[in-house]
Scaffold this active site. Structure first.
Site, PDB file in Angstrom:
ATOM      1  N   SER A 252       0.822  -1.208   0.000  1.00 49.23           N
ATOM      2  CA  SER A 252       0.000   0.000   0.000  1.00 49.23           C
ATOM      3  C   SER A 252       0.858   1.261   0.000  1.00 49.23           C
ATOM      4  O   SER A 252       1.989   1.269   0.496  1.00 49.23           O
ATOM      5  CB  SER A 252      -0.910   0.000   1.228  1.00 49.23           C
ATOM      6  OG  SER A 252      -1.591   1.226   1.357  1.00 49.23           O
ATOM      7  N   LYS A 253       0.289   2.334  -0.533  1.00 48.47           N
ATOM      8  CA  LYS A 253       0.968   3.630  -0.490  1.00 48.47           C
ATOM      9  C   LYS A 253       0.725   4.343   0.834  1.00 48.47           C
ATOM     10  O   LYS A 253       1.370   5.345   1.129  1.00 48.47           O
ATOM     11  CB  LYS A 253       0.495   4.511  -1.647  1.00 48.47           C
ATOM     12  CG  LYS A 253       0.969   4.022  -3.016  1.00 48.47           C
ATOM     13  CD  LYS A 253       0.604   5.017  -4.100  1.00 48.47           C
ATOM     14  CE  LYS A 253       1.148   4.563  -5.451  1.00 48.47           C
ATOM     15  NZ  LYS A 253       0.831   5.530  -6.534  1.00 48.47           N
ATOM     16  N   ARG A 254      -0.215   3.823   1.624  1.00 49.31           N
ATOM     17  CA  ARG A 254      -0.520   4.430   2.919  1.00 49.31           C
ATOM     18  C   ARG A 254      -0.590   3.349   3.985  1.00 49.31           C
ATOM     19  O   ARG A 254      -0.794   2.185   3.677  1.00 49.31           O
ATOM     20  CB  ARG A 254      -1.863   5.182   2.864  1.00 49.31           C
ATOM     21  CG  ARG A 254      -1.841   6.375   1.918  1.00 49.31           C
ATOM     22  CD  ARG A 254      -3.212   7.033   1.826  1.00 49.31           C
ATOM     23  NE  ARG A 254      -3.198   8.167   0.912  1.00 49.31           N
ATOM     24  CZ  ARG A 254      -3.325   8.060  -0.402  1.00 49.31           C
ATOM     25  NH1 ARG A 254      -3.486   6.863  -0.952  1.00 49.31           N
ATOM     26  NH2 ARG A 254      -3.293   9.131  -1.175  1.00 49.31           N
TER      27      ARG A 254
END
Length: 492
Positions: A252-254
């Site tokens: 995930s990017k977050r």
């Protein structure tokens, strides 16, 4: 000379995927005796965030990835921030137009949207239809007279193929007709990533471009752009995708939640704040797609530099294993000297509300070093030593096979023994308390369990004698007295 660059866009936090890219470039430069350049690609002004740039620089420094040229360092090919190089990109775009390798496009966003919708309706891949590719001088003059500012597009060959050689994946070939005429310069005068990237890599004499595999589709376009300028392209190496711990999707990017409710951290500053060591992160990230050896997973920075080889970077996606990182971080913590660990724990304890002296920090380090996975585990193990009062069930003072009266005698005897001990050190405390258990007719575990609850409020805590030394004579005696009072107040 080998010259590599890490060229991030500061539009969000410094992600571990970007950190791995920076690390591999840094390792390759150091291994080859080359130069590692940091270049800031900030031409997307709608998404640019100054705080993201600060986060990036801080994260690189924390990981020990020093750059030879770039922001705050300078160098012979600066400036190293693309927004400070705009006239260069405009100049080179105009050169391509002048030689017929690029052309102005006056299509409005509304027309382009209508074209894409019609292409989708016909079941075609959406893309630019090259409406402005063969405009006459008269047509161009009419647009200019109306004050329409064009974008500049690359004139991609309509026939043939473009082959790029990737140092990790081998040859990659695409049909030119599958590529659209990409925009090089936007109507606001800012370059797209493609133009700025190629111009800067050439002018900065970059020899190798090592980046994420999401840029593979762009590489043939970049090669065509190099050819349009008449330049030789650098070597390319596209790094494998990083998967989440399940191996079933991209990391995930977050920050996300794992299946057990645990946090899946993804930003470098999150790992730093969570108590991971930079040495462990360096070691771990190096292994996310690269093999040091078949036998070893732990290595120093110097060993990684000596061993780094692009040929040992995997083509296959690499799993980001938090379990492995946690294990590795624990190993690195246990390898620290006590004094080093103590220094690293001081700010961690302070954030948890525990202001400690240098001596207390060393005592804490000795107590927790074998018991923590991250630095942030430490406060929860020793917080009892830095509070004025403890809250616990007095029944916990009574150990297995002990009565209430046995426990009261043990508390009183322990208090007297600890009041009389000449030195409140681990060794002296152990020498005083072990014989006391025998004299009371108790097992050592029974006496120590009662003292542990009285002094920490817990049935499980760090080693007892070190704990007593950390809490200190005055508070230990007060807590033993208080424990006896609590037990006396309990119904018989």
């Amino acid at each position: 000379m080998v010259r590599v660059r890490y060229a991030p866009s500061p539009t969000g936090g410094f992600h571990v995927g970007g950190a791995r890219t920076a690390l591999y470039n840094w390792l390759f430069a150091r291994h080859m005796g080359g130069r590692f350049i940091l270049r800031i690609e900030d031409t997307d002004r709608t998404r640019y965030r100054p705080d993201a740039l600060a986060d990036l620089l801080e994260g690189l420094r924390w990981l020990g990835l020093d750059w030879d040229e770039g922001p705050a360092v300078g160098g012979p090919y600066g400036p190293y921030t693309q927004s400070e190089r705009l006239p260069l990109y405009q100049e080179y775009a105009e050169r391509l137009v002048a030689k017929g390798a690029a052309y102005p496009c006056y299509c409005t966003p509304e027309r382009l949207q209508a074209v894409r919708e019609e292409q989708r309706r016909r079941g075609e891949a959406p893309g630019y239809d090259r409406a402005c590719r063969e405009l006459t001088r008269r047509q161009i003059a009419e647009y200019q007279a109306r004050g329409v500012t064009p974008v500049i597009r690359l004139r991609v060959p309509l026939e043939g193929q473009t082959t790029t050689h990737d140092l990790i994946r081998g040859d990659i070939t695409v049909d030119n007709r599958s590529l659209d005429d990409l925009i090089l310069l936007k109507s606001d005068g800012f370059p797209t990533y493609h133009l700025a990237n190629v111009v800067d890599d050439h002018l900065m004499e970059i020899s190798h471009v090592m980046r994420g595999d999401e840029w593979i589709p762009s590489t043939p376009r970049h090669v065509l752009l190099y050819r349009a300028f008449g330049w030789d392209p650098p070597e390319f190496a596209h790094l494998p995708l990083i998967l989440n711990p399940t191996g079933k999707g991209k990391l995930s990017k977050r920050k996300a939640k794992g299946p057990g409710g645990e946090d899946y951290l993804v930003m470098v500053h999150e790992f730093r704040q969570a108590g991971y060591l930079p040495e462990a992160m360096f070691n771990f990230l190096a292994l996310v797609g690269w093999a040091y050896s078949e036998q070893e997973d732990l290595f120093s920075r110097e060993q990684a530099i000596a061993a780094f080889d692009i040929g040992r970077i995997s083509k296959s996606p690499a799993v980001f294993s938090y379990d492995k990182l946690n294990w590795m971080n624990g190993v690195y913590i246990r390898q620290l000297t006590v004094d080093d660990l103590a220094q690293r724990l001081v700010p961690v304890l302070a954030r948890a509300g525990m202001r400690v002296s240098a001596g207390e920090a060393v005592q804490v380090a000795r107590l927790v070093q074998e018991r923590i996975t991250t630095l942030n585990d430490a406060p929860g193990l020793v917080d009892f030593a830095f509070v004025d009062t403890l809250a616990y069930d007095p029944a916990l003072l009574i150990q297995k096979n002990m009565t209430r009266d046995d426990t009261l005698r043990a508390l009183e005897a322990a208090r007297e023994a600890l009041r009389a001990v000449p030195s409140f050190s681990e060794q002296a405390l152990e020498e005083a308390l072990r014989p006391l258990a025998n004299s009371l007719g108790l097992k050592a575990g029974q006496l120590f369990g009662t003292i542990r609850v009285a002094v920490t409020g817990r049935t499980v805590a760090p080693p007892l004698f070190g704990t007593l030394e950390l809490v200190g004579r005055e508070r230990v005696l007060a807590r033993l007295t208080r424990a006896r009072e609590l037990l006396v107040a309990q119904p018989a």
